[in-house]
Design an enzyme around this catalytic site. Structure first.
Site, mmCIF file in Angstrom:
data_model
loop_
_atom_site.group_PDB
_atom_site.id
_atom_site.type_symbol
_atom_site.label_atom_id
_atom_site.label_comp_id
_atom_site.label_asym_id
_atom_site.label_seq_id
_atom_site.Cartn_x
_atom_site.Cartn_y
_atom_site.Cartn_z
ATOM 1 N N PRO A 89 0.822 -1.223 0.000
ATOM 2 C CA PRO A 89 0.000 0.000 0.000
ATOM 3 C C PRO A 89 0.854 1.271 0.000
ATOM 4 O O PRO A 89 0.358 2.342 -0.317
ATOM 5 C CB PRO A 89 -0.805 -0.101 1.300
ATOM 6 C CG PRO A 89 -0.693 -1.509 1.753
ATOM 7 C CD PRO A 89 0.587 -2.048 1.199
ATOM 8 N N GLU A 116 2.626 -8.229 8.893
ATOM 9 C CA GLU A 116 2.642 -6.754 8.993
ATOM 10 C C GLU A 116 3.520 -6.122 7.923
ATOM 11 O O GLU A 116 3.458 -4.913 7.700
ATOM 12 C CB GLU A 116 3.137 -6.312 10.380
ATOM 13 C CG GLU A 116 2.276 -6.787 11.538
ATOM 14 C CD GLU A 116 0.802 -6.472 11.341
ATOM 15 O OE1 GLU A 116 0.465 -5.290 11.137
ATOM 16 O OE2 GLU A 116 -0.019 -7.422 11.401
ATOM 17 N N ARG A 154 -2.547 -8.758 -20.558
ATOM 18 C CA ARG A 154 -3.534 -8.469 -21.601
ATOM 19 C C ARG A 154 -3.042 -7.450 -22.627
ATOM 20 O O ARG A 154 -3.677 -7.261 -23.670
ATOM 21 C CB ARG A 154 -4.871 -8.055 -20.987
ATOM 22 C CG ARG A 154 -4.805 -6.819 -20.139
ATOM 23 C CD ARG A 154 -6.032 -6.727 -19.244
ATOM 24 N NE ARG A 154 -7.289 -6.802 -19.998
ATOM 25 C CZ ARG A 154 -7.725 -5.848 -20.817
ATOM 26 N NH1 ARG A 154 -7.022 -4.746 -20.979
ATOM 27 N NH2 ARG A 154 -8.856 -5.995 -21.470
ATOM 28 N N ASP A 169 -10.054 -0.383 -24.897
ATOM 29 C CA ASP A 169 -10.354 -0.355 -23.465
ATOM 30 C C ASP A 169 -10.534 1.040 -22.906
ATOM 31 O O ASP A 169 -9.919 1.986 -23.359
ATOM 32 C CB ASP A 169 -9.196 -0.970 -22.650
ATOM 33 C CG ASP A 169 -9.206 -2.465 -22.698
ATOM 34 O OD1 ASP A 169 -10.176 -3.032 -23.215
ATOM 35 O OD2 ASP A 169 -8.228 -3.052 -22.204
#
Ligand code: 4GN
Length: 227
Positions: A89, A116, A154, A169
């Site tokens: 993150p 963690e 992709r 897309d």
């Protein structure tokens, strides 16, 4: 392209990787996927991969040694210059343009963490790039690694057929996609926009371009701001 994923839960990775577009790309040999378990690079009887955090606090931290040994093993067979990418993150947030850049690489080494986090010294010394798939926390880096892999695979030549081309897309033009419709022409009073049934290909292209731009303006105005 060679993709290597380092994970304490190799079955989680394998169970999602062989489905759909990515699964087909692997079957056709356009991509190879190898999953590596750092637990295989432990030497103690308990096969320890984690330990308590210095300074205290909740949870466990992934130890350097099993991860470092695994990365070295992978680097012996991965193409020169394959970046080691840690899904976290705290990383740079993934965007389509980064997926495009990464799709040029001959190889990728994706590191999925658990607990963690990973001892920071491993990140400093062995990781080339810290990458996030969005501003939320998951219990492991496996799903983020699979998301990253999907976004890249992709884009590889031949992976998508002409009719599913990634050029069409959402985001490839830097804006959101236009709305899609299929049969029947009417459901409970909801009708397909008439222009789509007109057979006028120029008018259809114009309508779709307008719709894409308008929903981008309404839903994601940030995408229309120039950087
Ligand atoms: C990545 C990893 C979210 C992301 C993660 C993300 C596992 N959660 N937003 N969880 O891309 C500490 C150790 C959390 C690894 C990490």
């Amino acid at each position: 392209m060679q993709i290597h994923i380092i994970s304490l839960f190799p079955q989680e990775v394998e169970s999602f990787a062989h489905i759909g577009v990515v699964g087909r790309a692997i079957k056709e040999g356009r991509v190879t996927l190898q999953v590596w378990n750092p637990r295989d690079n432990t030497s103690d009887v308990h096969a320890t991969v984690d330990d308590r955090p210095y300074g205290g606090g909740p949870g466990m931290v992934m130890k350097v040694e099993p991860l470092r040994k695994t990365i070295q093993q992978v680097k012996e067979i991965a193409p020169q210059g394959s970046p080691v990418v840690y899904l976290s993150p705290a990383g740079q947030v993934l965007q389509q343009k980064l997926a495009i850049t990464m799709s040029q690489s001959q190889g990728l080494i994706l590191l999925a963490g658990r607990y963690e986090g990973i001892d920071e010294r491993l990140i400093e010394r062995d990781v080339d790039m810290e990458l996030s798939i969005g501003d939320y926390v998951l219990s492991g880096g496996e799903l983020p690694a699979l998301v990253l892999m999907d976004s890249i695979v992709r884009l590889l030549p031949g992976v998508l057929g002409d009719d599913e081309s990634s050029q069409q897309d959402s985001f490839m033009q830097g804006i959101l996609d236009y709305p899609h419709y299929t049969r029947p022409a009417e459901i409970d009073g909801q009708e397909v926009p008439k222009v789509l049934m007109s057979g006028d290909h120029k008018a259809i292209a114009k309508w779709r371009a307008e719709q894409a731009l308008e929903r981008t303006r309404l839903r994601r105005p940030d995408l229309l701001e120039e950087d």
